[in-house]
Design a protein around this motif. Sequence first.
Motif, PDB file in Angstrom:
ATOM      1  N   GLN A 361      33.224  44.143  40.240  1.00 35.60           N
ATOM      2  CA  GLN A 361      34.016  42.909  40.186  1.00 35.60           C
ATOM      3  C   GLN A 361      33.244  41.799  40.888  1.00 35.60           C
ATOM      4  N   TRP A 362      33.270  40.592  40.339  1.00 35.38           N
ATOM      5  CA  TRP A 362      32.626  39.436  40.967  1.00 35.38           C
ATOM      6  C   TRP A 362      33.596  38.263  40.901  1.00 35.38           C
ATOM      7  N   SER A 363      33.149  37.050  41.240  1.00 42.62           N
ATOM      8  CA  SER A 363      34.094  35.958  41.493  1.00 42.62           C
ATOM      9  C   SER A 363      35.080  35.721  40.354  1.00 42.62           C
ATOM     10  N   THR A 364      34.604  35.726  39.125  1.00 40.89           N
ATOM     11  CA  THR A 364      35.517  35.430  38.019  1.00 40.89           C
ATOM     12  C   THR A 364      35.621  36.566  37.011  1.00 40.89           C
ATOM     13  N   GLN A 392      44.677  38.655  33.613  1.00 39.06           N
ATOM     14  CA  GLN A 392      43.331  39.080  33.238  1.00 39.06           C
ATOM     15  C   GLN A 392      43.157  39.038  31.711  1.00 39.06           C
ATOM     16  N   SER A 433      37.921  38.858  32.513  1.00 40.83           N
ATOM     17  CA  SER A 433      37.980  37.740  33.459  1.00 40.83           C
ATOM     18  C   SER A 433      39.246  37.876  34.299  1.00 40.83           C
ATOM     19  N   TRP A 434      39.208  37.327  35.514  1.00 38.84           N
ATOM     20  CA  TRP A 434      40.367  37.400  36.394  1.00 38.84           C
ATOM     21  C   TRP A 434      40.348  36.221  37.355  1.00 38.84           C
ATOM     22  N   SER A 435      41.464  35.943  37.967  1.00 41.27           N
ATOM     23  CA  SER A 435      41.487  34.998  39.077  1.00 41.27           C
ATOM     24  C   SER A 435      42.701  35.335  39.938  1.00 41.27           C
ATOM     25  N   SER A 437      44.146  37.722  41.619  1.00 47.03           N
ATOM     26  CA  SER A 437      44.129  39.158  41.935  1.00 47.03           C
ATOM     27  C   SER A 437      43.816  39.927  40.648  1.00 47.03           C
ATOM     28  N   ASN A 438      43.443  41.167  40.818  1.00 44.98           N
ATOM     29  CA  ASN A 438      43.035  41.976  39.657  1.00 44.98           C
ATOM     30  C   ASN A 438      43.628  43.380  39.759  1.00 44.98           C
TER      31      ASN A 438
END
Length: 446
Positions: A361-364, A392, A433-435, A437-438
Amino acid sequence: MRFPRSGSSLATLVACLVALVTAPSAHAADPPLRDLADAKGKVIGTAVTGSRLTGTYGEIAGAQFNWLTPGNAMKWGSVEPARGSFDWAEADRIVDFAEAHGQEVRGHTLVWHSQNPNWLTNGTWTPAQLSRLMNDHIALEAGRYKGRVAAWDVVNEPFNEDGSYRQTLWYNGLGVDYIAQALTAARAADPDAKLYINDYNVEGVNAKSTALYNLVRDLKARGVPIDGVGLQAHLILGQVPSTLQQNIQRFADLGLDVAITELDIRMQLPPDTAKLAQQAADYKAVMNACLAVSRCTGATVWGFTDSDSWIPDTFPGQGAATPYDENYAPKPAYRAIHEALGGTTAPPTGACTAAYSVTSQWSTGFTGQVRIACSGAALSSWKADWTFGAGQRVTQAWNATCTQSGATVSCSNAPYNGTVPDGGSVTFGFNGSWSGSNPAPTVTLG
Ligand code: G3I
């Protein structure tokens, strides 16, 4: 499992043997089909080949079905290959197996134009001789199994597609009266067996089924012993007749039982997820039509595994017509029958599970995977669904075809990884993609 025909490579033979050794055992949904059918007072049967009633084939045949039909073993050509010389071994074996497993037997078939012995087909007979031959055969065979066969397909396939009588040895020699004669002889030989006329392409309302309707109505009116009609139901994917239930009902309204006697639903090979889903819907439609009419006794599949089906030999390029694949993995069609009989809507094989994990997982963005593993069960195709809880989105997937609609993701197997054997697993992956929480969603396997 079909062994390779002559000319196939040694490698193919070895592959077949390995597949046999590793074939999953008879795991399917609980409770088995026969328990569900018993609870409804209905038949769930299968045609069987006597020589195969051991191992996994025998386990499934015994565990899942409450009726058996010998696929070939009771036909005249099988039981009296040379005049006066009888071979009851396979038929006896099936009847013994059925009794040992608390199953009923559907006898198939006493009077037919096909699979007769050559001595009969090639002989020249006067009507009196023909009548004697037919009556003696019925007396002998139905008499042999008296009290052990619950229903007989006494006359098989008497009609042409346009509703005219098929020109057969019997019709040409004896006229249409051969049908009444055969039924009368069968009643005399085994008074407790239910007596049927059985045919194909008579599932919907059409010229052929109407001819059958008129025949059985007249037979009943004349007091000829007839208890039911068999609708074979050798169907084509996506083509369950819309008038199936109506047709069953009109026979029932005559005071007759109706049985679906040889159900299979063929498709162009190879099978894929969409075809198997359509097939499941078709099986369910047939079951539901039968279950909606109280005089429909239930359904028998014409072979429960694709390794024991007549379709590939008769319709080259077609197959996959039965509820279990060649390695005895239950297909969506199995589940559809299970559900129609009142089984729960749990995933097809209770012991196959799907586990979702985020591998990086990374920033986006993130990379995720789903691992589908089977233990005590197997899959021949799969679909993994989930609903994201935090916005997501899947942007790219591999080893599966994934679509996302709103928060709901649906992934189905690639052409090469639909099979998950007992004890095996497959994994597919995706980027997303996420922002914010995931969180990991729960995956549903279908
Ligand atoms: O037993 C021989 C074997 O010794 C030989 O090596 C092999 C070579 O092909 O043939 C074997 O016999 C075959 C037999 O099935 C057993 O497997 C016959 O060739 C083959 O013609 C026969 O087909 C059967 C078919 O009836 C004959 O019309 C199918 O298995 C059987 O499922 C099918 O069943 C019929 C129903 O009785 C009536 N309704 C239609 C249904 C489908 O055709």
